[in-house]
Design a protein around this motif. Structure first.
Motif, short mmCIF file in Angstrom:
data_model
loop_
_atom_site.label_atom_id
_atom_site.label_comp_id
_atom_site.label_asym_id
_atom_site.label_seq_id
_atom_site.Cartn_x
_atom_site.Cartn_y
_atom_site.Cartn_z
N LEU A 15 -59.94 -23.01 -3.62
CA LEU A 15 -60.45 -21.72 -3.15
C LEU A 15 -59.85 -21.50 -1.76
CD1 LEU A 15 -62.50 -19.34 -3.44
CD2 LEU A 15 -64.23 -20.86 -2.47
N ASN A 16 -59.16 -20.37 -1.57
CA ASN A 16 -58.26 -20.25 -0.43
C ASN A 16 -58.46 -18.96 0.37
OD1 ASN A 16 -56.76 -22.57 -1.66
ND2 ASN A 16 -56.20 -21.00 -3.14
N ILE A 17 -58.38 -19.07 1.69
CA ILE A 17 -58.45 -17.91 2.56
C ILE A 17 -57.35 -18.00 3.62
CG2 ILE A 17 -60.93 -17.58 2.23
CD1 ILE A 17 -61.38 -18.85 4.98
N GLY A 18 -57.02 -16.86 4.23
CA GLY A 18 -55.99 -16.86 5.26
C GLY A 18 -56.15 -15.69 6.21
N LYS A 19 -55.49 -15.79 7.34
CA LYS A 19 -55.48 -14.74 8.35
C LYS A 19 -54.10 -14.09 8.41
CE LYS A 19 -59.66 -15.49 10.06
NZ LYS A 19 -60.75 -14.49 9.96
N VAL A 20 -54.07 -12.81 8.77
CA VAL A 20 -52.80 -12.12 8.93
C VAL A 20 -52.06 -12.69 10.14
CG1 VAL A 20 -51.69 -9.91 9.44
CG2 VAL A 20 -53.64 -10.01 7.86
N GLU A 21 -50.79 -13.01 9.93
CA GLU A 21 -49.93 -13.55 10.99
C GLU A 21 -48.60 -12.79 10.98
OE1 GLU A 21 -50.06 -18.17 10.76
OE2 GLU A 21 -50.12 -17.42 8.70
N THR A 22 -47.89 -12.88 12.07
CA THR A 22 -46.50 -12.43 12.10
C THR A 22 -45.63 -13.63 11.78
OG1 THR A 22 -46.98 -10.75 13.77
CG2 THR A 22 -44.68 -11.39 13.48
N LEU A 23 -44.95 -13.56 10.66
CA LEU A 23 -44.18 -14.70 10.17
C LEU A 23 -42.69 -14.37 10.16
CD1 LEU A 23 -46.42 -15.63 7.10
CD2 LEU A 23 -46.46 -16.69 9.36
N THR A 24 -41.89 -15.38 10.41
CA THR A 24 -40.44 -15.23 10.31
C THR A 24 -39.91 -16.32 9.39
OG1 THR A 24 -40.24 -14.27 12.52
CG2 THR A 24 -38.25 -15.20 11.54
N TYR A 25 -39.27 -15.89 8.32
CA TYR A 25 -38.61 -16.81 7.39
C TYR A 25 -37.16 -16.35 7.26
CZ TYR A 25 -43.27 -18.43 6.03
OH TYR A 25 -44.55 -18.94 6.03
N GLY A 26 -36.24 -17.19 7.69
CA GLY A 26 -34.84 -16.78 7.67
C GLY A 26 -34.63 -15.59 8.58
N ASN A 27 -34.08 -14.50 8.03
CA ASN A 27 -33.83 -13.30 8.83
C ASN A 27 -34.89 -12.22 8.62
OD1 ASN A 27 -33.21 -12.52 6.28
ND2 ASN A 27 -31.16 -11.75 6.73
N SER B 108 -58.43 -7.08 -13.24
CA SER B 108 -58.12 -5.66 -13.06
C SER B 108 -56.64 -5.31 -13.27
CB SER B 108 -58.56 -5.19 -11.68
OG SER B 108 -57.90 -5.93 -10.67
N GLU B 109 -55.72 -6.22 -12.92
CA GLU B 109 -54.30 -5.94 -13.10
C GLU B 109 -53.48 -7.20 -12.81
OE1 GLU B 109 -51.81 -4.37 -9.73
OE2 GLU B 109 -53.62 -3.18 -9.35
N PRO B 110 -52.20 -7.23 -13.25
CA PRO B 110 -51.33 -8.34 -12.86
C PRO B 110 -51.04 -8.29 -11.36
CG PRO B 110 -50.41 -7.12 -14.71
CD PRO B 110 -51.53 -6.29 -14.15
N ARG B 111 -50.73 -9.42 -10.79
CA ARG B 111 -50.24 -9.45 -9.41
C ARG B 111 -48.77 -9.00 -9.43
NH1 ARG B 111 -49.81 -14.00 -5.36
NH2 ARG B 111 -48.87 -13.03 -3.52
N ASN B 112 -48.41 -8.19 -8.45
CA ASN B 112 -47.04 -7.70 -8.37
C ASN B 112 -46.21 -8.69 -7.55
OD1 ASN B 112 -45.40 -5.53 -9.30
ND2 ASN B 112 -45.17 -4.87 -7.18
N PRO B 113 -45.13 -9.26 -8.10
CA PRO B 113 -44.32 -10.21 -7.34
C PRO B 113 -43.83 -9.58 -6.04
CG PRO B 113 -43.68 -10.22 -9.64
CD PRO B 113 -44.63 -9.08 -9.47
N CYS B 114 -43.84 -10.35 -4.96
CA CYS B 114 -43.60 -9.83 -3.62
C CYS B 114 -42.43 -10.53 -2.94
CB CYS B 114 -44.87 -10.02 -2.80
SG CYS B 114 -44.75 -9.53 -1.08
N TYR B 115 -41.62 -9.76 -2.22
CA TYR B 115 -40.46 -10.31 -1.51
C TYR B 115 -40.86 -11.37 -0.49
CZ TYR B 115 -41.60 -7.68 2.74
OH TYR B 115 -42.22 -7.20 3.86
N LYS B 116 -42.11 -11.33 -0.01
CA LYS B 116 -42.55 -12.28 1.00
C LYS B 116 -42.55 -13.71 0.45
CE LYS B 116 -45.35 -8.90 3.46
NZ LYS B 116 -46.68 -8.52 3.96
N LEU B 117 -42.80 -13.84 -0.85
CA LEU B 117 -42.74 -15.17 -1.47
C LEU B 117 -41.32 -15.71 -1.45
CD1 LEU B 117 -45.10 -14.47 -4.50
CD2 LEU B 117 -45.62 -15.87 -2.50
N ALA B 118 -40.36 -14.84 -1.75
CA ALA B 118 -38.96 -15.25 -1.73
C ALA B 118 -38.56 -15.67 -0.33
CB ALA B 118 -38.07 -14.11 -2.22
N ALA B 119 -39.03 -14.92 0.67
CA ALA B 119 -38.70 -15.25 2.05
C ALA B 119 -39.33 -16.58 2.46
CB ALA B 119 -39.17 -14.13 2.97
N LYS B 120 -40.59 -16.76 2.08
CA LYS B 120 -41.31 -17.98 2.49
C LYS B 120 -40.61 -19.23 1.97
CE LYS B 120 -45.73 -20.40 2.07
NZ LYS B 120 -47.10 -20.39 1.54
N TYR B 121 -40.19 -19.20 0.73
CA TYR B 121 -39.63 -20.41 0.12
C TYR B 121 -38.10 -20.42 0.10
CZ TYR B 121 -44.38 -21.42 -1.22
OH TYR B 121 -45.74 -21.69 -1.18
#
Length: 217
Positions: A11-23, A116-129
């Protein structure tokens, strides 16, 4: 009557951050951490959890669930040692896109939730990993995860199973919706089937209605 149960792995929670992954630099709460203590689940999500922008959160998208079953696939793509790989609130074993249906209702601790709906794949995941084709892989495998609304608020814990209270009679799987969204966009029969489900999120309904009108005009 025996109800189907699915184990919550995290069970997971998080806070909004300013993140930099690559460029890439962006605002995100994708780096969620697991919690062990009871936490309140409201109509808009878990207490202390944050979302960075409108495409996440809101009453139709209060919770994000990702199937633990897909982690073995992603272990071949990149290295990891934690849960909440995809910024999901719930990491759950056994409940996947193929057997979760729009409108299915589950008990979760004191709360009651609904797909309610599928999750929409997000570019942030690609950046993170640093996996450039992450969004394409999620789309093509169908391993997107999905979103849920909260029908009844209450305390929840990572020790609570998801218990299927009421399967939706339409039996429109998350996988079918992904298929219509990404691959068979102008299939009138499939679009009608998905749009017939009253529990579909309003934002996705609007998108699919545009597809349907394009097909029928």
């Amino acid at each position: 009557m025996e109800f189907l149960k699915y184990q919550v792995k995290s069970l997971n929670i998080g806070k909004v951050e300013t993140l930099t992954y690559g460029n890439r630099t962006f605002e995100s709460a994708i780096r969620k951490k697991s919690v062990q203590e009871p936490i309140f689940l409201s109509k808009t999500g878990l207490s202390s959890d944050e979302q960075a922008y409108k495409d996440h959160g809101g009453e139709d998208k209060a919770l994000c669930l990702y199937p633990y079953d897909h982690y073995s696939y992603w272990s071949e793509v990149f290295h990891f040692s934690d849960t909440a790989l995809f910024g999901e609130n719930l990491t759950v074993e056994g409940l996947k896109e193929v057997n979760a249906h729009i409108g299915d209702i589950f008990a979760f601790g004191e709360a009651v939730i609904q797909v309610s709906e599928p999750r929409n794949p997000c570019y942030k995941l690609a950046a993170k990993y640093q996996v450039s084709d992450m969004v394409i892989r999620m789309r093509d495998t169908g391993y997107t995860g999905f979103l849920l609304r909260v029908l009844k608020e209450g305390l929840v814990t990572p020790n609570d199973d998801l218990v299927l209270l009421e399967p939706h009679p339409g039996q429109v799987s998350v996988s079918l919706v992904n298929n219509v969204k990404f691959f068979d966009r102008f299939n009138k029969e499939k679009l009608e089937k998905v749009l017939s489900v009253d529990a579909l999120s309003e934002s996705l309904r609007a998108t699919l209605l545009k597809q349907f009108k394009s097909e029928t005009t």
